[in-house]
Design an enzyme around this catalytic site. Structure first.
Site, PDB file in Angstrom:
ATOM      1  CG  HIS A 187      40.798  65.513  52.653  1.00  0.00           C
ATOM      2  ND1 HIS A 187      39.505  65.547  53.400  1.00  0.00           N
ATOM      3  CD2 HIS A 187      41.237  64.207  52.750  1.00  0.00           C
ATOM      4  CE1 HIS A 187      39.065  64.322  53.502  1.00  0.00           C
ATOM      5  NE2 HIS A 187      39.854  63.430  52.901  1.00  0.00           N
TER       6      HIS A 187
ATOM      7  CD  GLU B 183      41.074  57.129  51.160  1.00  0.00           C
ATOM      8  OE1 GLU B 183      41.515  57.616  51.769  1.00  0.00           O
ATOM      9  OE2 GLU B 183      40.125  57.763  50.301  1.00  0.00           O
TER      10      GLU B 183
ATOM     11  CG  ASP C  90      39.975  57.989  55.136  1.00  0.00           C
ATOM     12  OD1 ASP C  90      39.061  58.663  56.141  1.00  0.00           O
ATOM     13  OD2 ASP C  90      40.006  59.159  53.954  1.00  0.00           O
TER      14      ASP C  90
END
Ligand code: 3PY
Ligand code: MG
Length: 257
Positions: free
Chosen positions: A46, A150, A176
């Site tokens: 990310h 996750e 998540d």
């Protein structure tokens, strides 16, 4: 070979505190690495860093006391190998959903040497620089492979994932996981559903004799997770810290009074 200091911390029962880089800057990585963290994670999932920036950040981190880790963007042999060859001492792999995926990830981190089951291809360009001449023989024992739990599928398979021999431990992605549990990405770690899931992952690691860590949105959450026995906590990331400090300073300048 230089050894991975995080492994010593885990076996001594200490919690390692990790910085987390979303900004693709070698200077920022160097600064964070010199700020007292035990480890610094370069986030290639990310965060902004591509391969060249990741290499420059690993170079910058090499002269800091922090152990450099990389979160790869996906469970991919080539990407995992490139992060390790560039000098990462460990890899965090997102979205591991099954034991088969965990096995592929773990094998990507291990050389098929001395009877080890691995798929890592040989060519540790910077590995040799940060690890020394015996890196090829010692890398399997020193490289950390952390599979992220996750998703609901990952949670359902957590015991089997934790048991994969090539995996050192699990790393929890609460945002998540919060989405997977129907709570949204900003769910509190104190929400009973998320708290139960976190404990379940911790228990699976304990049963398998593996370490466990978690990403945290705040220092307060990291503190609570440390108290709960997590061995690796990341109290937010660089962009969060930067924004928070800017907001605080602007409030001092523009706030009431
Ligand atoms: C999550 O919380 O899902 C993460 O991946 C943390 O970076
Ligand atoms: Mg995540």
């Amino acid at each position: 070979m230089n050894t991975n200091r995080l492994l010593g911390m885990f076996s001594d029962g200490q919690t390692a505190i990790a910085g987390w880089m979303s900004i693709d800057s070698a200077y920022a990585a160097e600064l964070v690495g010199c700020s007292g963290f035990d480890a610094v994670v370069i986030d290639c999932q990310h965060g902004m860093a591509g391969h060249p920036q990741m290499v420059a950040m690993l170079q910058a981190l090499a002269h800091t006391p922090a152990v450099p880790l990389v979160r790869v963007s996906q469970n991919n042999l080539a990407e995992i190998n490139r992060a390790l060859d560039a000098g990462a001492w460990g890899v965090i792999c997102p979205l591991v959903n099954t034991a088969a995926e965990a096995l592929a990830f773990g094998r990507a981190c291990r050389y098929p040497l001395d009877g080890a089951q691995g798929d890592r291809s040989f060519g540790p360009a910077r590995g040799l620089l940060v690890g020394g001449a015996s890196y090829p023989q010692d890398a399997n024992a020193n490289i950390l492979a952390l599979a992220m739990i996750e998703t609901q599928a990952g949670l359902d398979a957590v015991a089997a994932i934790a048991a994969v021999p090539q995996i050192d431990g699990l790393f929890i992605g609460p945002s998540d996981l919060g989405i997977a549990l129907g709570l949204g990405p900003a769910a509190s770690y104190e929400h009973p559903l998320l708290a139960d899931a976190i404990r379940r992952i911790q228990e699976a690691c304990k049963a398998a004799g593996k370490m466990v860590g978690i990403w945290c949105g705040s220092a307060e959450m990291a503190r609570a997770m440390q108290a709960q026995g997590m061995q690796l906590v990341a109290p937010g990331h660089d962009a969060i810290w930067l924004k928070a400090e800017i907001a605080r300073r602007l409030a001092v300048l523009r706030g009431p009074g």
